[in-house]
Scaffold this motif. Structure first.
Motif, PDB file in Angstrom:
ATOM      1  N   CYS A  76       0.826  -1.221   0.000  1.00  0.00           N
ATOM      2  CA  CYS A  76       0.000   0.000   0.000  1.00  0.00           C
ATOM      3  C   CYS A  76       0.850   1.257   0.000  1.00  0.00           C
ATOM      4  CB  CYS A  76      -0.932   0.008   1.210  1.00  0.00           C
ATOM      5  SG  CYS A  76      -2.232  -1.238   1.142  1.00  0.00           S
ATOM      6  N   PHE A  77       1.929   1.267   0.779  1.00  0.00           N
ATOM      7  CA  PHE A  77       2.798   2.442   0.900  1.00  0.00           C
ATOM      8  C   PHE A  77       4.240   1.966   0.975  1.00  0.00           C
ATOM      9  CE2 PHE A  77      -1.225   3.441   3.009  1.00  0.00           C
ATOM     10  CZ  PHE A  77      -1.628   4.553   2.295  1.00  0.00           C
ATOM     11  N   GLN A  78       5.151   2.774   0.458  1.00  0.00           N
ATOM     12  CA  GLN A  78       6.573   2.486   0.533  1.00  0.00           C
ATOM     13  C   GLN A  78       7.322   3.677   1.091  1.00  0.00           C
ATOM     14  OE1 GLN A  78       7.086   2.493  -4.088  1.00  0.00           O
ATOM     15  NE2 GLN A  78       9.088   2.989  -3.263  1.00  0.00           N
ATOM     16  N   SER A  79       8.356   3.413   1.837  1.00  0.00           N
ATOM     17  CA  SER A  79       9.197   4.459   2.423  1.00  0.00           C
ATOM     18  C   SER A  79      10.651   3.994   2.360  1.00  0.00           C
ATOM     19  CB  SER A  79       8.801   4.717   3.878  1.00  0.00           C
ATOM     20  OG  SER A  79       9.647   5.688   4.461  1.00  0.00           O
ATOM     21  N   PRO A  80      11.539   4.804   1.744  1.00  0.00           N
ATOM     22  CA  PRO A  80      11.334   6.077   1.039  1.00  0.00           C
ATOM     23  C   PRO A  80      10.474   5.902  -0.212  1.00  0.00           C
ATOM     24  CG  PRO A  80      13.673   5.682   1.512  1.00  0.00           C
ATOM     25  CD  PRO A  80      12.962   4.401   1.759  1.00  0.00           C
ATOM     26  N   GLU A  81       9.956   7.034  -0.679  1.00  0.00           N
ATOM     27  CA  GLU A  81       9.090   7.007  -1.845  1.00  0.00           C
ATOM     28  C   GLU A  81       9.900   6.788  -3.121  1.00  0.00           C
ATOM     29  OE1 GLU A  81       6.836  10.569  -1.885  1.00  0.00           O
ATOM     30  OE2 GLU A  81       5.652  10.061  -0.105  1.00  0.00           O
ATOM     31  N   ALA A  82       9.184   6.503  -4.198  1.00  0.00           N
ATOM     32  CA  ALA A  82       9.842   6.271  -5.486  1.00  0.00           C
ATOM     33  C   ALA A  82      10.586   7.529  -5.940  1.00  0.00           C
ATOM     34  CB  ALA A  82       8.805   5.881  -6.533  1.00  0.00           C
ATOM     35  N   GLY A  83      11.759   7.324  -6.533  1.00  0.00           N
ATOM     36  CA  GLY A  83      12.585   8.426  -7.016  1.00  0.00           C
ATOM     37  C   GLY A  83      13.677   8.834  -6.058  1.00  0.00           C
ATOM     38  N   ALA A  84      13.597   8.378  -4.793  1.00  0.00           N
ATOM     39  CA  ALA A  84      14.620   8.729  -3.810  1.00  0.00           C
ATOM     40  C   ALA A  84      15.856   7.861  -4.013  1.00  0.00           C
ATOM     41  CB  ALA A  84      14.064   8.563  -2.404  1.00  0.00           C
ATOM     42  N   ALA A  85      16.948   8.271  -3.365  1.00  0.00           N
ATOM     43  CA  ALA A  85      18.180   7.496  -3.444  1.00  0.00           C
ATOM     44  C   ALA A  85      18.002   6.170  -2.708  1.00  0.00           C
ATOM     45  CB  ALA A  85      19.338   8.279  -2.845  1.00  0.00           C
ATOM     46  N   PRO A  86      18.670   5.110  -3.149  1.00  0.00           N
ATOM     47  CA  PRO A  86      18.513   3.810  -2.505  1.00  0.00           C
ATOM     48  C   PRO A  86      18.890   3.856  -1.028  1.00  0.00           C
ATOM     49  CG  PRO A  86      19.604   3.568  -4.625  1.00  0.00           C
ATOM     50  CD  PRO A  86      19.517   5.037  -4.362  1.00  0.00           C
ATOM     51  N   ALA A  87      18.019   3.328  -0.180  1.00  0.00           N
ATOM     52  CA  ALA A  87      18.237   3.246   1.261  1.00  0.00           C
ATOM     53  C   ALA A  87      17.355   2.128   1.792  1.00  0.00           C
ATOM     54  CB  ALA A  87      17.902   4.579   1.938  1.00  0.00           C
ATOM     55  N   ASP A  88      17.553   1.754   3.073  1.00  0.00           N
ATOM     56  CA  ASP A  88      16.714   0.718   3.667  1.00  0.00           C
ATOM     57  C   ASP A  88      15.248   1.118   3.542  1.00  0.00           C
ATOM     58  OD1 ASP A  88      19.008  -0.572   4.268  1.00  0.00           O
ATOM     59  OD2 ASP A  88      18.997  -0.107   6.406  1.00  0.00           O
ATOM     60  N   ALA A  89      14.429   0.186   3.047  1.00  0.00           N
ATOM     61  CA  ALA A  89      13.034   0.506   2.728  1.00  0.00           C
ATOM     62  C   ALA A  89      12.094  -0.233   3.668  1.00  0.00           C
ATOM     63  CB  ALA A  89      12.712   0.140   1.282  1.00  0.00           C
ATOM     64  N   THR A  90      10.925   0.391   3.907  1.00  0.00           N
ATOM     65  CA  THR A  90       9.851  -0.205   4.697  1.00  0.00           C
ATOM     66  C   THR A  90       8.589  -0.212   3.842  1.00  0.00           C
ATOM     67  OG1 THR A  90      10.816   0.598   6.764  1.00  0.00           O
ATOM     68  CG2 THR A  90       8.498  -0.052   6.803  1.00  0.00           C
ATOM     69  N   LEU A  91       7.951  -1.371   3.761  1.00  0.00           N
ATOM     70  CA  LEU A  91       6.739  -1.520   2.962  1.00  0.00           C
ATOM     71  C   LEU A  91       5.571  -1.840   3.887  1.00  0.00           C
ATOM     72  CD1 LEU A  91       8.132  -3.665  -0.001  1.00  0.00           C
ATOM     73  CD2 LEU A  91       7.994  -1.184   0.192  1.00  0.00           C
ATOM     74  N   HIS A  92       4.459  -1.111   3.724  1.00  0.00           N
ATOM     75  CA  HIS A  92       3.240  -1.326   4.492  1.00  0.00           C
ATOM     76  C   HIS A  92       2.300  -2.169   3.640  1.00  0.00           C
ATOM     77  CE1 HIS A  92       4.286   1.651   7.643  1.00  0.00           C
ATOM     78  NE2 HIS A  92       4.935   2.233   6.645  1.00  0.00           N
ATOM     79  N   LEU A  93       1.948  -3.343   4.152  1.00  0.00           N
ATOM     80  CA  LEU A  93       1.249  -4.345   3.357  1.00  0.00           C
ATOM     81  C   LEU A  93      -0.198  -4.508   3.800  1.00  0.00           C
ATOM     82  CD1 LEU A  93       4.027  -7.086   3.409  1.00  0.00           C
ATOM     83  CD2 LEU A  93       3.823  -5.125   1.880  1.00  0.00           C
ATOM     84  N   VAL A  94      -1.004  -5.045   2.890  1.00  0.00           N
ATOM     85  CA  VAL A  94      -2.398  -5.356   3.166  1.00  0.00           C
ATOM     86  C   VAL A  94      -2.647  -6.795   2.728  1.00  0.00           C
ATOM     87  CG1 VAL A  94      -3.256  -4.552   0.936  1.00  0.00           C
ATOM     88  CG2 VAL A  94      -4.774  -4.571   2.903  1.00  0.00           C
ATOM     89  N   ALA A  95      -3.464  -7.496   3.490  1.00  0.00           N
ATOM     90  CA  ALA A  95      -3.736  -8.897   3.183  1.00  0.00           C
ATOM     91  C   ALA A  95      -4.506  -9.019   1.873  1.00  0.00           C
ATOM     92  CB  ALA A  95      -4.525  -9.531   4.321  1.00  0.00           C
ATOM     93  N   PRO A  96      -4.341 -10.129   1.160  1.00  0.00           N
ATOM     94  CA  PRO A  96      -5.087 -10.319  -0.098  1.00  0.00           C
ATOM     95  C   PRO A  96      -6.587 -10.231   0.145  1.00  0.00           C
ATOM     96  CG  PRO A  96      -3.354 -11.966   0.117  1.00  0.00           C
ATOM     97  CD  PRO A  96      -3.410 -11.255   1.424  1.00  0.00           C
ATOM     98  N   GLY A  97      -7.275  -9.533  -0.716  1.00  0.00           N
ATOM     99  CA  GLY A  97      -8.716  -9.357  -0.600  1.00  0.00           C
ATOM    100  C   GLY A  97      -9.118  -8.116   0.165  1.00  0.00           C
ATOM    101  N   SER A  98      -8.170  -7.447   0.840  1.00  0.00           N
ATOM    102  CA  SER A  98      -8.468  -6.207   1.566  1.00  0.00           C
ATOM    103  C   SER A  98      -7.998  -5.014   0.753  1.00  0.00           C
ATOM    104  CB  SER A  98      -7.789  -6.214   2.942  1.00  0.00           C
ATOM    105  OG  SER A  98      -8.244  -7.299   3.716  1.00  0.00           O
ATOM    106  N   THR A  99      -8.600  -3.860   1.014  1.00  0.00           N
ATOM    107  CA  THR A  99      -8.230  -2.625   0.311  1.00  0.00           C
ATOM    108  C   THR A  99      -7.287  -1.797   1.158  1.00  0.00           C
ATOM    109  OG1 THR A  99     -10.182  -1.509   1.208  1.00  0.00           O
ATOM    110  CG2 THR A  99     -10.410  -2.560  -0.954  1.00  0.00           C
ATOM    111  N   CYS A 100      -6.521  -0.954   0.505  1.00  0.00           N
ATOM    112  CA  CYS A 100      -5.577  -0.094   1.208  1.00  0.00           C
ATOM    113  C   CYS A 100      -6.313   1.098   1.823  1.00  0.00           C
ATOM    114  CB  CYS A 100      -4.500   0.413   0.256  1.00  0.00           C
ATOM    115  SG  CYS A 100      -3.391  -0.885  -0.363  1.00  0.00           S
TER     116      CYS A 100
END
Length: 250
Positions: free
Chosen positions: A154-178
């Motif tokens: 649903c969301f990524q941090s850092p956002e797209a276009g930023a320099a490569p760094a450790d990333a955190t992804l916020h996930l949603v279970a299959p069948g659920s909406t963000c």
């Protein structure tokens, strides 16, 4: 009779010289076009010594002109190359700006992985140079499953276009909406009614006063309930000492 006069032998005829056999033409060619002048010199009736001297002198002259001219051209080329290098290396020159822009555009940047399954998103980020990819549930009241490779991003941090760094992804279970933002609950929290204080209850005496009971008249007076008439909450015969139907009246 007299004898006829003796006949003299005719003078030998001189060979006709063509224009290219003239000495002035040959000397000019030896100076201006040494290869042609040398060839013409050996076609004349010059002596062998003259031909050799003319060939040596014209050849030396030709070599001097050839090498001196080549050196000047090389020096000119080197000068032009040096000027071009200086213009490119100068920070304020316009030629340096495109190179700098190209270097900046070539710098790696994070791709967008939103809406991808976590498995694909992790591969894409690590391919862009990210060393560590962490996963979190986007809903605070939904724990992240131990197997979440198929959960959507649903969301990524850092956002797209930023320099490569450790990333955190916020996930949603299959069948659920963000949700609209992170830190959201999937299920609304149940609201509870505030608890009301309970009055002291007990078994009322004769004449019943409901479920309210006072230990003695002092307690009833302290609660502001005295006097208590028969039939009112808190009335009991133990508090009505004179039996007139009114408790704690004295």
């Amino acid at each position: 009779m007299y004898s006829p006069p003796a006949q003299h032998a005719p003078y030998p005829q001189q060979p006709v010289r063509r224009w290219w056999q003239r000495t002035a033409v040959i000397v000019t060619a030896l100076v201006l076009l040494p290869p042609l002048g040398i060839a013409l010199a050996w076609m004349t009736r010059w002596t062998q010594g003259k031909k050799i001297v003319a060939t040596v002198l014209s050849g030396l002259w030709f070599l001097i002109v050839l090498f001196s001219g080549g050196g000047d051209d090389k020096a000119a080329d080197d000068s032009k190359a040096g000027a071009a290098s200086a213009a490119t290396a100068s920070p304020g020159s316009s030629a340096a700006a495109p190179g700098k822009a190209a270097a900046q555009s070539a710098a790696p940047a994070l791709p967008t992985v939103v809406s991808m399954p976590f498995d694909q998103a992790e591969k894409a980020l690590k391919g862009a140079g990210v060393a560590k990819v962490s996963a979190l549930s986007v809903y605070t009241d939904v724990p992240l499953a131990s197997y979440h490779r198929d959960w959507g991003v649903c969301f990524q941090s850092p956002e797209a276009g930023a320099a490569p760094a450790d990333a955190t992804l916020h996930l949603v279970a299959p069948g659920s909406t963000c949700p609209a933002a992170t830190g959201t609950r999937l299920h609304a929290e149940a609201t509870r009614a505030p608890a009301t204080p309970k009055a002291e209850t007990g078994t009322s005496g004769t004449g019943g006063g409901g479920s309210v009971s006072y230990k003695n008249c002092d307690a009833a007076k302290a609660a502001g309930a005295a006097p208590i008439r028969k039939g009112q909450p808190g009335y009991r015969s133990a508090l009505d000492k004179d039996g007139d139907g009114i408790a704690c009246d004295k």
